[in-house]
Design an enzyme around this catalytic site. Structure first.
Site, PDB file in Angstrom:
ATOM      1  N   GLY A 119       0.783  -1.236   0.000  1.00 13.14           N
ATOM      2  CA  GLY A 119       0.000   0.000   0.000  1.00 13.14           C
ATOM      3  C   GLY A 119       0.815   1.287   0.000  1.00 13.14           C
ATOM      4  N   ASP A 136      -4.351   2.122  11.022  1.00 15.04           N
ATOM      5  CA  ASP A 136      -5.758   1.798  11.245  1.00 15.04           C
ATOM      6  C   ASP A 136      -5.920   1.174  12.633  1.00 15.04           C
ATOM      7  OD1 ASP A 136      -8.467   1.533  10.295  1.00 15.04           O
ATOM      8  OD2 ASP A 136      -8.063  -0.538   9.768  1.00 15.04           O
ATOM      9  N   LYS A 156      -6.243   6.802  11.140  1.00 16.97           N
ATOM     10  CA  LYS A 156      -7.665   6.638  11.473  1.00 16.97           C
ATOM     11  C   LYS A 156      -7.762   6.294  12.948  1.00 16.97           C
ATOM     12  CE  LYS A 156      -9.532   3.986   7.807  1.00 16.97           C
ATOM     13  NZ  LYS A 156     -10.331   2.785   7.465  1.00 16.97           N
ATOM     14  N   PHE A 184     -13.719   3.571   4.839  1.00 15.83           N
ATOM     15  CA  PHE A 184     -12.782   2.761   4.066  1.00 15.83           C
ATOM     16  C   PHE A 184     -12.352   3.545   2.830  1.00 15.83           C
ATOM     17  CE2 PHE A 184     -11.377  -0.549   1.152  1.00 15.83           C
ATOM     18  CZ  PHE A 184     -10.492  -1.215   1.984  1.00 15.83           C
ATOM     19  N   VAL A 185     -11.056   3.823   2.740  1.00 16.62           N
ATOM     20  CA  VAL A 185     -10.548   4.647   1.643  1.00 16.62           C
ATOM     21  C   VAL A 185      -9.703   3.825   0.668  1.00 16.62           C
ATOM     22  CG1 VAL A 185     -10.602   6.819   2.923  1.00 16.62           C
ATOM     23  CG2 VAL A 185      -8.570   5.380   3.069  1.00 16.62           C
ATOM     24  N   ASP A 216      -5.769  -0.149  -1.667  1.00 22.39           N
ATOM     25  CA  ASP A 216      -6.587  -0.973  -2.554  1.00 22.39           C
ATOM     26  C   ASP A 216      -7.896  -1.430  -1.924  1.00 22.39           C
ATOM     27  OD1 ASP A 216      -5.355  -2.850  -0.681  1.00 22.39           O
ATOM     28  OD2 ASP A 216      -6.127  -4.412  -1.997  1.00 22.39           O
ATOM     29  N   ARG A 252      -5.383   1.119  -6.602  1.00 26.27           N
ATOM     30  CA  ARG A 252      -4.118   1.628  -6.069  1.00 26.27           C
ATOM     31  C   ARG A 252      -3.554   2.774  -6.906  1.00 26.27           C
ATOM     32  NH1 ARG A 252      -2.191  -1.895  -2.022  1.00 26.27           N
ATOM     33  NH2 ARG A 252      -2.550  -4.115  -2.355  1.00 26.27           N
TER      34      ARG A 252
END
Ligand code: 5GP
Ligand code: MG
Length: 179
Positions: A43, A100, A128, A151-152, A158, A164
């Site tokens: 990511g 997260d 977050k 949820f981003v 992704d 992505r």
């Protein structure tokens, strides 16, 4: 806007402006430390490439690949590929896409600390905090943006390996993952 995206949370321009700001801070912090900058795959790749070019100091790059995220709930952690540098006595800067629940960063930091580096700091593009698991006390040293509990995707992040390549961070339409 791309199919499946509900709205843009952070535009390309907002992201790039913030990266330049962080770059100035990190350049000062690491000016004479020759850090090993560790990216957590996959990511982080987009953020990583932009971020390191704003750190105007000698540095070394490296990557760790830990198990990927399945769906919208964090899964367990395994190391698919470890860093290649010997970081004993070195200053390490971890770059992450998003902080997260805290599982992956806690895992990553503990794994790297076991190699006895001189220091480990964390720079995450997104944070977050509402999602943090109770008991996780680790703090990110540098945060690009604190975001709400949504949820981003995009800018490296992704959903089922898609999105992505978007240059912005967007919120996915719930129907995409409720299907
Ligand atoms: P944590 O271990 O902190 O729960 O999760 C960290 C990883 O979960 C991130 O590196 C990212 O891969 C994934 N993740 C967490 N939140 C999101 C999100 O909103 N969108 C996407 N695409 N991935 C997320
Ligand atoms: Mg990640």
């Amino acid at each position: 806007m791309e199919q499946g995206i509900d709205k843009i949370l952070l535009t390309e321009e907002q992201i790039q402006t913030r990266i330049r700001e962080l770059g100035a801070v990190l350049t000062a912090e690491y000016a004479d430390k020759n850090p090993v900058i560790v990216g957590v795959l996959k990511g982080v790749v987009v953020f990583y490439a932009d971020m390191i070019r704003q750190i105007k100091a000698p540095c070394q790059i490296d990557f760790m690949w830990i198990s990927s995220y399945k769906g919208t709930v964090s899964s367990g952690m395994t190391i698919r590929q470890d860093i290649s540098a010997d970081i004993r006595g070195r200053h390490v800067l971890i770059l992450e896409d998003i902080y997260d629940t805290g599982n992956s960063l806690t895992f990553t930091v503990e794994h790297l600390l076991a190699k006895e580096p001189a220091s480990v700091k964390i720079c995450t593009l997104l944070d977050k905090p509402e999602r943090r698991k109770p008991g996780i006390t680790l703090q990110a040293d540098y945060v690009g943006f604190t975001i709400p509990n949504e949820f981003v995707v995009g800018y490296g992040l992704d959903y089922n390996e898609q999105y992505r390549n978007l240059p912005y961070v967007g919120i996915l339409k719930p129907e995409v993952y409720e299907k």
